[in-house]
Design a protein around this motif. Structure first.
Motif, PDB file in Angstrom:
ATOM      1  N   PRO A 151      -5.599  68.659  26.079  1.00  0.00           N
ATOM      2  CA  PRO A 151      -6.815  67.870  26.325  1.00  0.00           C
ATOM      3  C   PRO A 151      -7.317  67.191  25.053  1.00  0.00           C
ATOM      4  O   PRO A 151      -8.106  67.746  24.294  1.00  0.00           O
ATOM      5  N   ILE A 152      -6.836  65.974  24.792  1.00  0.00           N
ATOM      6  CA  ILE A 152      -7.251  65.219  23.606  1.00  0.00           C
ATOM      7  C   ILE A 152      -8.683  64.728  23.789  1.00  0.00           C
ATOM      8  O   ILE A 152      -9.037  64.169  24.822  1.00  0.00           O
ATOM      9  N   ARG A 160     -16.468  66.838  11.975  1.00  0.00           N
ATOM     10  CA  ARG A 160     -16.621  68.101  12.697  1.00  0.00           C
ATOM     11  C   ARG A 160     -16.775  69.252  11.724  1.00  0.00           C
ATOM     12  O   ARG A 160     -16.469  69.140  10.537  1.00  0.00           O
ATOM     13  N   LEU A 161     -17.263  70.361  12.253  1.00  0.00           N
ATOM     14  CA  LEU A 161     -17.309  71.619  11.511  1.00  0.00           C
ATOM     15  C   LEU A 161     -16.223  72.535  12.050  1.00  0.00           C
ATOM     16  O   LEU A 161     -16.100  72.713  13.263  1.00  0.00           O
ATOM     17  N   LEU A 162     -15.450  73.123  11.143  1.00  0.00           N
ATOM     18  CA  LEU A 162     -14.378  74.040  11.510  1.00  0.00           C
ATOM     19  C   LEU A 162     -14.625  75.405  10.890  1.00  0.00           C
ATOM     20  O   LEU A 162     -14.857  75.515   9.679  1.00  0.00           O
ATOM     21  N   LEU A 170      -4.919  75.342  10.949  1.00  0.00           N
ATOM     22  CA  LEU A 170      -4.463  73.996  10.588  1.00  0.00           C
ATOM     23  C   LEU A 170      -3.599  74.011   9.336  1.00  0.00           C
ATOM     24  O   LEU A 170      -2.656  73.210   9.209  1.00  0.00           O
ATOM     25  N   LYS A 171      -3.876  74.926   8.410  1.00  0.00           N
ATOM     26  CA  LYS A 171      -3.088  75.011   7.178  1.00  0.00           C
ATOM     27  C   LYS A 171      -1.656  75.463   7.451  1.00  0.00           C
ATOM     28  O   LYS A 171      -0.761  75.215   6.641  1.00  0.00           O
ATOM     29  N   GLN A 172      -1.446  76.115   8.578  1.00  0.00           N
ATOM     30  CA  GLN A 172      -0.093  76.549   8.916  1.00  0.00           C
ATOM     31  C   GLN A 172       0.759  75.405   9.474  1.00  0.00           C
ATOM     32  O   GLN A 172       1.983  75.511   9.526  1.00  0.00           O
ATOM     33  N   ILE A 173       0.118  74.331   9.901  1.00  0.00           N
ATOM     34  CA  ILE A 173       0.844  73.189  10.472  1.00  0.00           C
ATOM     35  C   ILE A 173       1.180  72.228   9.334  1.00  0.00           C
ATOM     36  O   ILE A 173       0.332  71.478   8.871  1.00  0.00           O
ATOM     37  N   ARG A 174       2.423  72.251   8.881  1.00  0.00           N
ATOM     38  CA  ARG A 174       2.817  71.480   7.693  1.00  0.00           C
ATOM     39  C   ARG A 174       3.679  70.269   8.046  1.00  0.00           C
ATOM     40  O   ARG A 174       4.594  69.895   7.330  1.00  0.00           O
ATOM     41  N   LYS A 181      -6.243  64.546  14.663  1.00  0.00           N
ATOM     42  CA  LYS A 181      -7.141  64.573  15.825  1.00  0.00           C
ATOM     43  C   LYS A 181      -6.508  65.352  16.977  1.00  0.00           C
ATOM     44  O   LYS A 181      -7.207  66.041  17.723  1.00  0.00           O
ATOM     45  N   GLY A 182      -5.207  65.211  17.146  1.00  0.00           N
ATOM     46  CA  GLY A 182      -4.518  65.981  18.170  1.00  0.00           C
ATOM     47  C   GLY A 182      -4.390  67.444  17.792  1.00  0.00           C
ATOM     48  O   GLY A 182      -4.456  68.332  18.650  1.00  0.00           O
ATOM     49  N   MET A 183      -4.223  67.715  16.500  1.00  0.00           N
ATOM     50  CA  MET A 183      -4.100  69.102  16.039  1.00  0.00           C
ATOM     51  C   MET A 183      -5.377  69.887  16.274  1.00  0.00           C
ATOM     52  O   MET A 183      -5.337  71.082  16.583  1.00  0.00           O
ATOM     53  N   PHE A 184      -6.533  69.219  16.118  1.00  0.00           N
ATOM     54  CA  PHE A 184      -7.804  69.898  16.403  1.00  0.00           C
ATOM     55  C   PHE A 184      -7.814  70.434  17.832  1.00  0.00           C
ATOM     56  O   PHE A 184      -8.313  71.540  18.098  1.00  0.00           O
ATOM     57  N   SER A 185      -7.285  69.647  18.760  1.00  0.00           N
ATOM     58  CA  SER A 185      -7.233  70.080  20.158  1.00  0.00           C
ATOM     59  C   SER A 185      -6.149  71.135  20.359  1.00  0.00           C
ATOM     60  O   SER A 185      -6.336  72.098  21.110  1.00  0.00           O
ATOM     61  N   TRP A 186      -5.020  70.962  19.689  1.00  0.00           N
ATOM     62  CA  TRP A 186      -3.861  71.832  19.898  1.00  0.00           C
ATOM     63  C   TRP A 186      -4.134  73.285  19.507  1.00  0.00           C
ATOM     64  O   TRP A 186      -3.670  74.209  20.166  1.00  0.00           O
ATOM     65  N   ILE A 187      -4.886  73.489  18.419  1.00  0.00           N
ATOM     66  CA  ILE A 187      -5.111  74.864  17.954  1.00  0.00           C
ATOM     67  C   ILE A 187      -6.058  75.633  18.869  1.00  0.00           C
ATOM     68  O   ILE A 187      -6.088  76.872  18.833  1.00  0.00           O
TER      69      ILE A 187
END
Length: 328
Positions: A151-152, A160-162, A170-174, A181-187
Motif C-alpha cells: 500500500p504505497i 515524517r517522523l520515524l 531502513l538501515k538494513q535495506i542497502r 517512499k516505497g520503503m517506508f510502506s514496505w517496512i
C-alpha cells in the motif's frame, strides 16, 4: 532522561534557504523543552556555499551536526547516509526548501509518544506546482498502487517522523537504486498521517526536473513490483496466439484460393507490430537486468568526506556504526 530527536535535513545547493530553515527549526525546538534535539544536515556534494553555512550554524549551536558526502549521490542516498549517522530515538526527515512546514514537528512528536512508529505528513494541497506535475504525480501513484501489493502512500513525501526501530529497519535495506517512499510502506509498523497544505519553495530552485522525476518513477515501479515483466510475458502470449491463428488462416486461404504476390503492406504491418512488442519487452527486461547488474557490484552506497569537522577515512555502514558507537 530526555529522549533525543534527530531532525534530518538532506541539502544540495540550498544556501539561499538555509537561514530561514534554521530560524524556523530553532523556534520549533525552543518550544519543545522536554527533548534533546540533534539537527543533522547531510550535504550532498553541494557546489555553492551550503556546507560553509552549515559549519557556521554548528559554531553557534551545539545541537547541529553534519555529514558532508564526498560528491553528489542524490537525495535517496543522502537520506540513508543521514539515517546511518542519526543519534535520535526518533528521526524526522524534512527537506531544506521549507515546502514542508517545521511547525508540524510538535504534532508528530505527540503522536509518536502515543505509540505511532511512522508519523507521515500527507499533502492536502500543493501550492507552487504546475498542473502537469500534479497530474502526472497523481497518475503515477495510481499506476503504482495498481501494480504493487504494497500500500504505497499517495501525496506523501519524505517529511515524517520515524521511530528508532523504523530507522534500524531502513538501515538494513542497502539497495543501490533506492525508492525510499516505497520503503517506508514496505517496512510496515504502526503508521499515522497528518494532513497539511504544502507551500511553495521558500527560496532557490527545485532540483527535480521532469527527467529526474521520470527516472524516480521508473525506480519506484521496478523496485516494488515485477508486474511489468508479467505484463510483457502475458502480452507476448496473447500476440503469439493471434499470430498463430493468423498463420493458420493464411495457410488455409492459400491452399483453398491461392495467393497473389501482393501482400507487402500487411506483411510489413505484422513485422513492425511484432518487432515493436519485442523491443518494448526487451526494454522492460533490460530495466530489471540493469538493477541486478548494479546490485551485484556490491559497492558502498556513499562515501563521507567529513563528519562534524573531522575527515572520515572510510565511510560505509560499518564505519558509521563504529563512529556512533564510539560517541555513546
Amino acid at each position: 532522561m530526555k529522549k533525543t530527536v534527530t531532525i534530518l535535513v538532506p541539502a544540495y545547493n540550498e544556501e539561499e534557504v538555509l537561514d530561514q530553515l534554521y530560524e524556523r527549526l530553532s523556534k520549533v525546538v525552543e518550544d519543545i523543552p522536554f527533548y534533546e534535539f540533534e539537527i543533522l544536515f547531510v550535504n550532498d556534494g553541494s557546489k555553492d556555499n551550503t556546507l560553509n553555512k552549515i559549519k557556521l550554524f554548528k559554531e553557534i549551536d551545539e545541537s547541529i551536526s553534519y555529514v558532508n558526502l564526498s560528491r553528489n549521490f542524490g537525495k535517496e542516498i543522502a537520506m540513508i547516509a543521514g539515517l546511518d549517522y542519526a543519534k535520535g530515538d526518533a528521526v524526522i526527515i524534512i527537506d531544506a526548501d521549507l515546502q514542508d512546514p517545521p511547525e508540524l514537528i510538535p504534532e508528530m512528536i505527540r503522536l509518536w509518544e502515543n505509540g505511532y512508529d511512522d508519523v507521515y505528513a500527507k499533502r492536502k494541497t500543493r501550492f507552487g506546482e504546475t498542473w502537469l506535475k500534479k497530474t502526472t504525480s497523481s497518475l503515477f501513484y495510481k499506476v503504482l498502487q495498481k501494480l504493487t501489493r504494497i500500500p504505497i502512500q499517495k501525496n506523501t513525501g519524505d517529511f515524517r517522523l520515524l521511530d528508532r526501530r523504523c530507522v534500524e529497519a531502513l538501515k538494513q535495506i542497502r539497495e543501490t537504486q533506492r525508492y525510499t517512499k516505497g520503503m517506508f510502506s514496505w517496512i510496515g509498523y504502526n503508521k499515522k498521517e497528518i494532513l497539511f497544505d504544502r507551500d511553495p519553495r521558500a527560496a532557490g530552485e527545485t532540483k527535480w526536473n521532469y527527467l529526474k522525476l521520470v527516472d524516480l518513477a521508473i525506480e519506484g515501479i521496478t523496485s516494488f513490483t515485477t508486474t511489468p515483466l508479467r505484463f510483457s510475458a502475458l502480452f507476448g502470449c496473447i500476440i503469439s496466439v493471434f499470430a498463430f491463428i493468423y498463420m493458420i488462416w493464411v495457410i488455409t486461404k492459400t491452399l483453398l484460393y491461392g495467393e497473389n504476390v501482393a501482400g507487402y503492406p500487411s506483411l510489413m504491418t505484422v513485422i513492425l507490430f511484432l518487432g515493436g512488442i519485442q523491443l518494448i519487452s526487451l526494454g522492460i527486461i533490460g530495466e530489471y537486468l540493469g538493477r541486478i547488474f548494479n546490485e551485484t557490484k556490491n559497492r558502498p552506497l556513499y562515501f563521507v568526506d567529513e563528519y562534524n569537522n573531522e575527515k572520515v577515512l572510510n565511510a560505509n555502514k560499518n564505519q558509521s556504526d563504529k563512529i556512533l558507537h564510539s560517541q555513546k
